[in-house]
Design an enzyme around this catalytic site. Structure first.
Site, PDB file in Angstrom:
ATOM      1  N   GLY A  75       0.821  -1.200   0.000  1.00 10.85           N
ATOM      2  CA  GLY A  75       0.000   0.000   0.000  1.00 10.85           C
ATOM      3  C   GLY A  75       0.855   1.250   0.000  1.00 10.85           C
ATOM      4  O   GLY A  75       2.085   1.197   0.041  1.00 10.85           O
ATOM      5  N   GLN A  76       0.182   2.383  -0.038  1.00 12.47           N
ATOM      6  CA  GLN A  76       0.865   3.682  -0.076  1.00 12.47           C
ATOM      7  C   GLN A  76       0.270   4.567   1.002  1.00 12.47           C
ATOM      8  O   GLN A  76      -0.937   4.778   1.041  1.00 12.47           O
ATOM      9  CB  GLN A  76       0.678   4.337  -1.447  1.00 12.47           C
ATOM     10  CG  GLN A  76       1.410   5.652  -1.613  1.00 12.47           C
ATOM     11  CD  GLN A  76       2.879   5.452  -1.979  1.00 12.47           C
ATOM     12  OE1 GLN A  76       3.236   4.466  -2.592  1.00 12.47           O
ATOM     13  NE2 GLN A  76       3.724   6.398  -1.603  1.00 12.47           N
ATOM     14  N   GLY A  77       1.105   5.046   1.914  1.00 15.20           N
ATOM     15  CA  GLY A  77       0.630   5.926   2.977  1.00 15.20           C
ATOM     16  C   GLY A  77       1.312   7.268   2.921  1.00 15.20           C
ATOM     17  O   GLY A  77       2.100   7.563   2.003  1.00 15.20           O
TER      18      GLY A  77
ATOM     19  N   GLY B 243       5.075   6.892   3.048  1.00 17.87           N
ATOM     20  CA  GLY B 243       5.685   6.347   1.848  1.00 17.87           C
ATOM     21  C   GLY B 243       5.110   4.975   1.565  1.00 17.87           C
ATOM     22  O   GLY B 243       4.190   4.515   2.237  1.00 17.87           O
TER      23      GLY B 243
ATOM     24  N   VAL C 137       4.648   0.850   1.403  1.00 10.01           N
ATOM     25  CA  VAL C 137       4.864  -0.243   2.345  1.00 10.01           C
ATOM     26  C   VAL C 137       4.979  -1.536   1.552  1.00 10.01           C
ATOM     27  O   VAL C 137       4.119  -1.844   0.712  1.00 10.01           O
ATOM     28  CB  VAL C 137       3.712  -0.357   3.365  1.00 10.01           C
ATOM     29  CG1 VAL C 137       4.001  -1.466   4.375  1.00 10.01           C
ATOM     30  CG2 VAL C 137       3.501   0.970   4.086  1.00 10.01           C
TER      31      VAL C 137
ATOM     32  N   LYS D 225       8.266  -0.131   5.739  1.00 10.96           N
ATOM     33  CA  LYS D 225       7.868   1.215   5.335  1.00 10.96           C
ATOM     34  C   LYS D 225       9.101   1.943   4.810  1.00 10.96           C
ATOM     35  O   LYS D 225      10.128   2.016   5.478  1.00 10.96           O
ATOM     36  CB  LYS D 225       7.331   1.996   6.550  1.00 10.96           C
ATOM     37  CG  LYS D 225       5.853   1.879   6.796  1.00 10.96           C
ATOM     38  CD  LYS D 225       5.471   2.853   7.896  1.00 10.96           C
ATOM     39  CE  LYS D 225       4.007   2.781   8.235  1.00 10.96           C
ATOM     40  NZ  LYS D 225       3.662   3.779   9.275  1.00 10.96           N
TER      41      LYS D 225
ATOM     42  N   ASP E 128      -2.766  10.830  14.987  1.00 14.65           N
ATOM     43  CA  ASP E 128      -3.112  10.482  13.601  1.00 14.65           C
ATOM     44  C   ASP E 128      -3.868   9.154  13.564  1.00 14.65           C
ATOM     45  O   ASP E 128      -3.593   8.296  12.717  1.00 14.65           O
ATOM     46  CB  ASP E 128      -1.854  10.406  12.737  1.00 14.65           C
ATOM     47  CG  ASP E 128      -2.174  10.530  11.249  1.00 14.65           C
ATOM     48  OD1 ASP E 128      -3.265  11.032  10.909  1.00 14.65           O
ATOM     49  OD2 ASP E 128      -1.335  10.123  10.430  1.00 14.65           O
TER      50      ASP E 128
END
Length: 688
Positions: free
Chosen positions: A377-379, A382, A384, A398, A495
């Protein structure tokens, strides 16, 4: 059940026999008379319950005999390492002793090393909430080590053992903590197996604080209750090898709250080096002050050469380990030309026993050179990636993106903070890698990705039924409670959102991404910043507009998350819900109109009871109230989630509820808070 705890009790030095009580609690629920119906029912239970417990693989049994007013409810539990025959004998003895120690009392609880028994005319079996009537046994011998080190080690021992015990099928675990220059610690913790994992964890929750308060610097101690118990010593007192072996960890020690539970002290001199004899076999201690000279010389002649060989092997292993680490760390340091990064590497190297510094080539190999096939995925931090180490262990990596906006400060914050945290509902950080521009965080791999992957996708939402969602909600609440209260420094996550809740193979939630977290001392209430960072839709109004954050900021985010889990709808982004641009205003409109059931996602409507649904929505709306003072704490929330008897107040209107769709221009009319702060906002994507 209101029981009076016994006064101080002194136990003998010799190991306790199976028939010797550790203590008893006699209630004040009234008395029965000789040859009465109550006594007949008690005798009936005494003839059936011991066999019932011994025949059960969990060595646990409950039973009820008779009718009101002569009804008797009974519960018994034998220690997890006890044999069936010893269990049956112990429970039978417990019935006899209870009727003598608490003569003609309708309520009694008696405790032994192999077993415990409680009976009452009140139905205490109907509740799984742990009772506050406990017996505390304290060893009178003290450690000579500093109090701070002892506290950390005891907290580590209990924290890890309780977590393993709560998640085991039998709700029973024995453990061993090995620390250099400190006696080995042995521990045993157990719940009644009818408790769920969360209920068992809640029962264990007061144990670390009670232990640090009453048993600080003590060689051993026990906490004995109906639903859960604990014992630790500096010698192996249980049968067989420990289930759990704990390395030298040093988590933060929580603050110790005052409690009024009285302590029962038992004296115990330095125990023998070997394990004590099995329960039920008392021995006679030698009375002379020393051993014979011949025996001492024989021991020295045998032990000294063995000790020398052992020391040589140990030195060789340590040298080889440091040599290997030296190569890895030299690669990291050679590629690090910034003083702050260099300092961080050295600090992490000092903690290498509990944290791994990975080399970059090893990460490249594990992730297939960060191949797209391994992209999870993309968080905001950056991308993962999934990886696999040479030993077969799966990891999640990450990789800090240069354009992420989260620089070295956030990276360092997450590394140094989460490495100290130990909780079942927090993601486990295994280590990191620092090489030049590459900043990598290495986590345990969780196969079910993140919460948003399920609840916001129509094709997957049915995979998360109400039972799973309720467990996820309770797990997130427990994780936040740990951050806010049970670690020595209060931690504000800042967060919390659906994409930061990762799910393991059993769909247990784990809070992740601590790059924005803030640490408070125990006396601090709130903090402020001119750089507001977070995710649109989850930020509390006082944080978004004034940069003020506190534990109530996380509570607000939890409330938003709770509404999202219940509805399957995102609050973030400009989604239109009827007359509103966000989920908060829509939920409030349904609540005021008495149509709160319309908020629930279709797949769980038939699974959740109406009163339970109203209760959860009520809690969520209390969390997202505009005023931070009106919001509950996570302690309050956990209590409200776990008990239907807690009366919930009506919530005030939520923040941002006035974000409405303009009827005149048919366009979005947003009332947003003004801020002079430097605001960095991450918008959650609509899908994956």
């Amino acid at each position: 059940m209101n029981m009076a705890t016994l006064p101080i009790l002194l136990l003998l030095l010799a190991p306790l026999a199976a028939a010797q009580t550790l203590g008893q609690i006699c209630g004040n629920g009234g008395n029965y008379t000789s040859n009465s119906a109550y006594q007949a029912n008690l005798r009936l239970l005494s003839s059936t319950l011991p066999k019932k417990a011994a025949s059960n693989t969990t060595l646990f049994a409950t039973a009820t005999a008779g009718d009101v007013p002569d009804i008797v409810h009974a519960l018994t539990l034998c220690r997890g390492d006890t044999s069936a025959s010893v269990c049956e004998s112990c429970v039978a003895t417990a019935f006899e002793d209870a009727q003598q120690l608490c003569a003609y009392n309708k309520e009694a609880a008696v405790y032994y090393n192999p077993c415990m028994l409680r009976f009452s005319n009140q139905n205490f079996l109907a509740t799984t909430i742990y009772d506050t009537d406990m017996i505390i046994l304290i060893n009178t011998q003290n450690f000579t080590t500093s109090a701070d080190i002892t506290k950390r080690l005891l907290f580590t021992l209990l924290n890890n053992t309780s977590e393993t015990a709560a998640n085991s099928l039998r709700r029973f675990t024995s453990s061993r903590l090995d620390v250099s220059s400190f006696p080995t610690l042995y521990c045993l913790m157990q719940c009644t197996p009818d408790l769920t994992a969360n209920e068992c964890a809640a029962c264990f929750q007061p144990f670390p604080q009670l232990t640090l308060q009453y048993m600080d610097s003590r060689h051993g101690g026990q906490l004995l209750g109906t639903r859960c118990s604990m014992r630790y010593e500096i010698y192996p007192f249980f049968s067989g090898d420990p289930t759990l072996r704990i390395l030298n960890l040093a988590p933060e020690v929580p603050e110790i709250n005052n409690t009024t539970i009285p302590a029962i002290v038992y004296p115990q001199s330095q125990p023998p080096a070997a394990a004590p004899p099995p329960e039920g076999k008392a021995t006679v201690q030698e009375q002379n002050g020393g051993k014979s000279p011949k025996r001492a010389l024989w021991i020295i002649s045998v032990v000294a050469p063995l000790l020398s060989i052992f020391m040589c092997i140990t030195c060789l292993v340590v040298w080889m380990k440091r040599r290997r680490k030296g190569k890895s760390n030299s690669n990291n340091k050679a590629a690090t030309n910034r003083p702050e990064e260099y300092a961080l590497v050295w600090r992490l190297e000092e903690k290498s026993s509990e944290f791994t510094l990975f080399d970059f080539p090893g990460i490249l190999q594990a992730t297939g050179n960060f191949s797209n096939e391994n992209l999870l995925g993309q968080g905001g931090f950056g991308p993962v990636y999934k990886g696999q180490l040479p030993d077969g262990m799966e990891i999640a990596v990450k990789r800090l993106a240069s354009h992420s906006g989260q620089g070295f400060t956030e990276f360092k914050n997450e590394v140094e903070l989460i490495a100290k945290l130990q909780h079942n509902n927090l993601v486990k950080l295994l280590g990191c890698c620092i090489q030049g521009e590459e900043k990598l965080l290495v986590y345990e791999y969780l196969p079910n990705k993140s919460l948003d992957f399920f609840i916001f996708d129509k094709n997957r939402t049915s995979l998360v039924d109400w039972k799973k969602r309720r467990g996820i909600i309770e797990g997130i609440a427990q994780g936040l409670l740990y951050l806010h209260k049970h670690s020595r420094l209060r931690i504000i996550h800042r967060d919390l959102k659906a994409s930061n809740i990762l799910l393991d193979q059993d769909m247990n939630p784990k809070i992740s991404d601590f790059g924005l977290a803030k640490i408070f001392s125990s006396n601090d209430i709130q903090g402020s910043t001119k750089r507001v960072v977070g995710t649109y839709g989850y930020m509390s109004p006082e944080y978004a507009s004034e940069g003020i954050y506190s534990i109530k900021s996380d509570v607000f985010s939890f409330g938003v998350l709770l509404l999202e889990i219940l509805s399957g709808k995102r609050n973030s982004g400009f989604h239109q819900y009827g007359d509103f641009l966000n989920l908060l205003g829509y939920s409030w409109q349904l609540w005021e109109g008495g149509r709160w059931l319309d908020l629930l996602e279709v797949s769980i409507v038939t699974e959740i009871h109406t009163t339970e649904a109203r209760r959860y929505i009520n809690i969520a709306l209390m969390c997202v109230q505009e005023s931070a003072d009106d919001r509950p704490t996570m302690s309050d929330i956990v209590a409200m989630l776990n008990s239907e008897s807690v009366i919930l107040p009506e919530p005030n209107h939520p923040a941002y509820f006035n974000l409405r769709v303009s009827k005149v221009h048919e366009s979005a009319s947003v009332v947003a808070p003004c801020s002079n702060n430097d605001v960095t906002i991450t918008e959650e994507p609509d899908g994956r």
